[in-house]
Motif scaffolding. Structure first.
Motif, PDB file in Angstrom:
ATOM      1  N   SER A 265       0.826  -1.210   0.000  1.00  0.00           N
ATOM      2  CA  SER A 265       0.000   0.000   0.000  1.00  0.00           C
ATOM      3  C   SER A 265       0.857   1.254   0.000  1.00  0.00           C
ATOM      4  O   SER A 265       0.348   2.356  -0.212  1.00  0.00           O
ATOM      5  CB  SER A 265      -0.915   0.022   1.234  1.00  0.00           C
ATOM      6  OG  SER A 265      -1.802  -1.078   1.218  1.00  0.00           O
ATOM      7  N   ARG A 266       2.137   1.112   0.245  1.00  0.00           N
ATOM      8  CA  ARG A 266       3.024   2.275   0.284  1.00  0.00           C
ATOM      9  C   ARG A 266       3.300   2.767  -1.139  1.00  0.00           C
ATOM     10  O   ARG A 266       3.474   1.989  -2.068  1.00  0.00           O
ATOM     11  CB  ARG A 266       4.336   1.923   0.977  1.00  0.00           C
ATOM     12  CG  ARG A 266       4.145   1.569   2.442  1.00  0.00           C
ATOM     13  CD  ARG A 266       5.473   1.359   3.134  1.00  0.00           C
ATOM     14  NE  ARG A 266       5.283   0.976   4.528  1.00  0.00           N
ATOM     15  CZ  ARG A 266       6.248   0.838   5.413  1.00  0.00           C
ATOM     16  NH1 ARG A 266       7.511   1.061   5.048  1.00  0.00           N
ATOM     17  NH2 ARG A 266       5.974   0.482   6.654  1.00  0.00           N
ATOM     18  N   PHE A 267       3.370   4.077  -1.269  1.00  0.00           N
ATOM     19  CA  PHE A 267       3.621   4.662  -2.587  1.00  0.00           C
ATOM     20  C   PHE A 267       4.932   4.148  -3.174  1.00  0.00           C
ATOM     21  O   PHE A 267       5.062   4.024  -4.396  1.00  0.00           O
ATOM     22  CB  PHE A 267       3.658   6.190  -2.486  1.00  0.00           C
ATOM     23  CG  PHE A 267       2.354   6.806  -2.052  1.00  0.00           C
ATOM     24  CD1 PHE A 267       1.151   6.370  -2.570  1.00  0.00           C
ATOM     25  CD2 PHE A 267       2.338   7.827  -1.114  1.00  0.00           C
ATOM     26  CE1 PHE A 267      -0.053   6.938  -2.177  1.00  0.00           C
ATOM     27  CE2 PHE A 267       1.146   8.409  -0.710  1.00  0.00           C
ATOM     28  CZ  PHE A 267      -0.052   7.948  -1.237  1.00  0.00           C
ATOM     29  N   SER A 268       5.887   3.871  -2.320  1.00  0.00           N
ATOM     30  CA  SER A 268       7.186   3.413  -2.809  1.00  0.00           C
ATOM     31  C   SER A 268       7.087   2.092  -3.562  1.00  0.00           C
ATOM     32  O   SER A 268       7.971   1.762  -4.355  1.00  0.00           O
ATOM     33  CB  SER A 268       8.165   3.263  -1.637  1.00  0.00           C
ATOM     34  OG  SER A 268       7.670   2.341  -0.678  1.00  0.00           O
ATOM     35  N   SER A 269       6.009   1.331  -3.325  1.00  0.00           N
ATOM     36  CA  SER A 269       5.868   0.039  -4.001  1.00  0.00           C
ATOM     37  C   SER A 269       5.254   0.171  -5.383  1.00  0.00           C
ATOM     38  O   SER A 269       5.298  -0.773  -6.180  1.00  0.00           O
ATOM     39  CB  SER A 269       5.016  -0.919  -3.158  1.00  0.00           C
ATOM     40  OG  SER A 269       3.640  -0.567  -3.215  1.00  0.00           O
ATOM     41  N   PHE A 270       4.662   1.332  -5.682  1.00  0.00           N
ATOM     42  CA  PHE A 270       4.078   1.475  -7.021  1.00  0.00           C
ATOM     43  C   PHE A 270       4.373   2.839  -7.643  1.00  0.00           C
ATOM     44  O   PHE A 270       3.575   3.384  -8.393  1.00  0.00           O
ATOM     45  CB  PHE A 270       2.569   1.171  -7.019  1.00  0.00           C
ATOM     46  CG  PHE A 270       1.718   1.985  -6.072  1.00  0.00           C
ATOM     47  CD1 PHE A 270       1.036   3.097  -6.518  1.00  0.00           C
ATOM     48  CD2 PHE A 270       1.566   1.597  -4.748  1.00  0.00           C
ATOM     49  CE1 PHE A 270       0.229   3.831  -5.663  1.00  0.00           C
ATOM     50  CE2 PHE A 270       0.752   2.318  -3.878  1.00  0.00           C
ATOM     51  CZ  PHE A 270       0.077   3.441  -4.338  1.00  0.00           C
ATOM     52  N   LEU A 271       5.560   3.343  -7.345  1.00  0.00           N
ATOM     53  CA  LEU A 271       6.073   4.501  -8.074  1.00  0.00           C
ATOM     54  C   LEU A 271       6.940   3.974  -9.219  1.00  0.00           C
ATOM     55  O   LEU A 271       8.082   3.574  -9.007  1.00  0.00           O
ATOM     56  CB  LEU A 271       6.901   5.396  -7.153  1.00  0.00           C
ATOM     57  CG  LEU A 271       6.128   6.327  -6.215  1.00  0.00           C
ATOM     58  CD1 LEU A 271       7.082   7.010  -5.249  1.00  0.00           C
ATOM     59  CD2 LEU A 271       5.353   7.374  -7.016  1.00  0.00           C
TER      60      LEU A 271
END
Length: 227
Positions: A69-75
């Motif tokens: 759910s962290r943005f770092s996983s789908f940037l």
């Protein structure tokens, strides 16, 4: 991702799933109350404050929430998007765990447009009976421009993105044989063993509750500025 037997892996934690469904219901209700108008506008404002709180929560949860759910996983960069469109594997083969590159673009676009819609609503004035709580802090020209966007292009962009989101879910289900809806209900996906799961336990739920309470408090404070 390595091959091998698949097992159920927790991808979407409870706070993320609760946010997703609460936002979906709130956005639909916002559109309905806007179209009905009249006395329904009181609920339109309340739902707007709810969406404000939910968006603020999602920003915070994108920093400290479950792994996927962290943005770092789908940037994703342009190269990852091109690779995904060509059907190639992403970094460590994880395009299909959380949000895919196209899914990530959809998420960011929807969050941005909803933020713009809420922001313009806070300073809008329909010149009949409804004013946003921050109306008195902006000029008449700014309020007029915000009202025009909120009731016009902004509204239809939100509706269009929601429709595209639903169509994408249907497309992946029918054409790609990939269920995007089920995991957002159960939280789990069948993935190769060794796929790192998202943390999803009482501790994360407690943190989410504290963050959500703070966001709701902030939204209530913004609403109170209208006097």
């Amino acid at each position: 991702m390595n091959g091998g037997p698949l097992q159920r892996i927790r991808v979407w934690d409870v706070p993320t799933r609760a946010f997703h469904w609460a936002l979906a219901v709130a956005v639909v209700a916002l559109v309905v109350t806007a179209k009905v108008g009249g006395n329904a506008m009181a609920w339109h404002f309340r739902l707007g404050y709810l969406v404000l709180a939910l968006l603020a929560f999602r920003v915070l949860w994108g920093l400290v929430g479950g792994r996927w759910s962290r943005f770092s996983s789908f940037l994703y960069g342009p190269g990852s998007v091109r690779a995904y469109l060509r059907g190639e594997a992403g970094p460590q083969g994880r395009f299909d765990v959380g949000h895919s590159p196209l899914g990530a673009l959809s998420v960011f676009a929807l969050l941005a447009v909803l933020a713009a819609q809420v922001g313009t609503g806070l300073v809008a004035d329909d010149e009949i009976a409804n004013q946003g709580p921050l109306y008195r802090f902006v000029s008449g020209d700014t309020a007029a421009a915000a009202t025009g966007w909120h009731a016009g292009y902004g509204q239809w962009i939100v509706i269009s993105l929601v429709v595209l989101h639903v169509l994408a879910i249907a497309f992946y289900r029918l054409a790609r044989r990939r269920d995007l809806l089920g995991p957002m209900l159960s939280g789990d996906k069948r993935l190769p063993a060794g796929t790192p799961p998202s943390a999803d336990h009482a501790g994360t739920w407690g943190l989410a509750a504290v963050l959500l309470a703070a966001c709701i408090g902030a939204a209530v404070w913004v609403a109170s500025l209208g006097g």
